[in-house]
Design a protein around this motif. Structure first.
Motif, PDB file in Angstrom:
ATOM      1  N   MET A 111       0.893  -1.314   0.380  1.00 32.16           N
ATOM      2  CA  MET A 111      -0.387   0.021  -0.117  1.00 32.16           C
ATOM      3  C   MET A 111       1.326   1.340   0.386  1.00 32.16           C
ATOM      4  O   MET A 111       2.142   0.854   0.104  1.00 32.16           O
ATOM      5  N   PRO A 112       0.220   2.294  -0.499  1.00 30.65           N
ATOM      6  CA  PRO A 112       0.716   4.011  -0.286  1.00 30.65           C
ATOM      7  C   PRO A 112       1.486   3.824   1.248  1.00 30.65           C
ATOM      8  O   PRO A 112       0.534   4.176   2.360  1.00 30.65           O
ATOM      9  N   LYS A 113       2.752   4.456   1.343  1.00 29.37           N
ATOM     10  CA  LYS A 113       3.603   4.841   2.753  1.00 29.37           C
ATOM     11  C   LYS A 113       4.620   6.230   2.653  1.00 29.37           C
ATOM     12  O   LYS A 113       4.709   6.599   1.729  1.00 29.37           O
ATOM     13  N   TYR A 114       3.049   7.237   3.499  1.00 30.83           N
ATOM     14  CA  TYR A 114       4.080   8.113   3.655  1.00 30.83           C
ATOM     15  C   TYR A 114       4.321   8.595   5.102  1.00 30.83           C
ATOM     16  O   TYR A 114       4.195   7.980   5.998  1.00 30.83           O
ATOM     17  N   ILE A 115       6.002   9.301   4.934  1.00 25.94           N
ATOM     18  CA  ILE A 115       6.219   9.559   6.507  1.00 25.94           C
ATOM     19  C   ILE A 115       5.973  11.184   6.849  1.00 25.94           C
ATOM     20  O   ILE A 115       5.622  11.930   5.819  1.00 25.94           O
ATOM     21  N   ASP A 120      11.436  18.400  10.209  1.00 25.50           N
ATOM     22  CA  ASP A 120      11.343  19.269   8.958  1.00 25.50           C
ATOM     23  C   ASP A 120      12.028  18.542   7.991  1.00 25.50           C
ATOM     24  O   ASP A 120      12.899  17.163   8.077  1.00 25.50           O
ATOM     25  N   ARG A 121      11.504  18.799   6.833  1.00 19.79           N
ATOM     26  CA  ARG A 121      11.766  18.112   5.401  1.00 19.79           C
ATOM     27  C   ARG A 121      13.331  17.915   5.016  1.00 19.79           C
ATOM     28  O   ARG A 121      13.260  16.570   4.955  1.00 19.79           O
ATOM     29  N   ILE A 140       6.678  12.663   1.540  1.00 16.32           N
ATOM     30  CA  ILE A 140       6.856  13.001   3.214  1.00 16.32           C
ATOM     31  C   ILE A 140       6.293  14.037   3.781  1.00 16.32           C
ATOM     32  O   ILE A 140       5.769  15.055   3.072  1.00 16.32           O
ATOM     33  N   ILE A 141       5.366  13.653   4.609  1.00 20.88           N
ATOM     34  CA  ILE A 141       4.979  14.915   5.377  1.00 20.88           C
ATOM     35  C   ILE A 141       5.270  15.153   6.241  1.00 20.88           C
ATOM     36  O   ILE A 141       5.007  14.664   7.755  1.00 20.88           O
ATOM     37  N   ALA A 142       5.939  16.821   6.208  1.00 18.16           N
ATOM     38  CA  ALA A 142       6.549  16.975   7.226  1.00 18.16           C
ATOM     39  C   ALA A 142       6.258  18.617   8.213  1.00 18.16           C
ATOM     40  O   ALA A 142       5.159  19.172   7.586  1.00 18.16           O
TER      41      ALA A 142
END
Length: 226
Positions: A111-115, A120-121, A140-142
């Motif tokens: 499945m799609p994976k997001y940080i 910070d990014r 990345i969701i920072a």
């Protein structure tokens, strides 16, 4: 253990995964970050050295991130300068070795994976590159993203902006992350080592996995030690 969990829950369509303390453990890196935070508070902001740890701890507890508290309370912190001071001189190459087994595990989860991190990014990108797992994640969701989102929504700047900014475990942070990932709470699984973040995620309806403990905490559906 993660694979076993995936087989016992309503299969998630999206994974939101914390970074620091969840995808890697480095007591030396964590101590170096704490030391740099206290050095910044003392050297740049002029807080007496014996008070810096108490100040950073209070602001972290009250605002979710020390830097948010510093800016909200008018300490004159510039966000980019803060990130460079706290993360910019870390010896990532020494502290974060490649982790092929972790990459194999992540690649096996289709499945799609997001940080999803309060850091910070740039820090997130460097960590993922050194561990060798950056290409396992869609995005990345920072914290930087949330700051820009709030700035765009409110038009605020400076301390007023930081008073409006949010981060995990605030429900608005999870809602923002799910919107970014085009995900719904009931079919999203969130992994984090913070009990406060796990509690916050469960309050908005996510499936939750506490990382780094064999015991469940409030809001945790599952726990994994590693």
């Amino acid at each position: 253990e993660v694979l076993r969990i995936m087989g016992t829950v309503s299969r998630p369509r999206v994974l939101l995964v914390d970074l620091d303390g969840t995808l890697y453990r480095s007591s030396k890196l964590f101590q170096d970050v704490r030391d740099r935070i206290n050095d910044y508070i003392t050297g740049v902001l002029g807080v007496p050295a014996e008070e810096s740890n108490d100040v950073s701890g209070r602001l972290y507890r009250q605002y979710g991130l020390t830097v948010v508290g510093l800016m909200a309370e008018g300490y004159g912190v510039e966000l980019d300068g803060w990130h460079k001071a706290v993360h910019g001189t870390l010896d990532y190459a020494e502290l974060l070795p490649k982790n092929p087994p972790l990459k194999d595990l992540l690649d096996s989860l289709d499945m799609p994976k997001y940080i999803f991190t309060n850091a910070d990014r740039i820090h997130a990108e460097v960590c993922l590159d050194h561990i060798g797992i950056r290409d396992c994640f869609v995005d990345i969701i920072a914290f930087d993203d949330i700051v820009e989102h709030v700035k765009k929504e409110t038009g605020a700047t400076g301390p007023e902006l930081m008073k409006s900014v949010f981060c995990k475990p605030d429900a608005r942070a999870f809602e923002y992350a799910m919107k970014r990932a085009n995900a719904e709470a009931g079919s999203t699984m969130f992994l984090d080592d913070s009990t406060a973040n796990i509690k916050g995620a469960k309050e908005v309806g996510l499936q939750t996995v506490l990382v780094g403990s064999k015991d469940l905490c409030e809001g945790a559906d599952y726990s994994v030690e590693n």
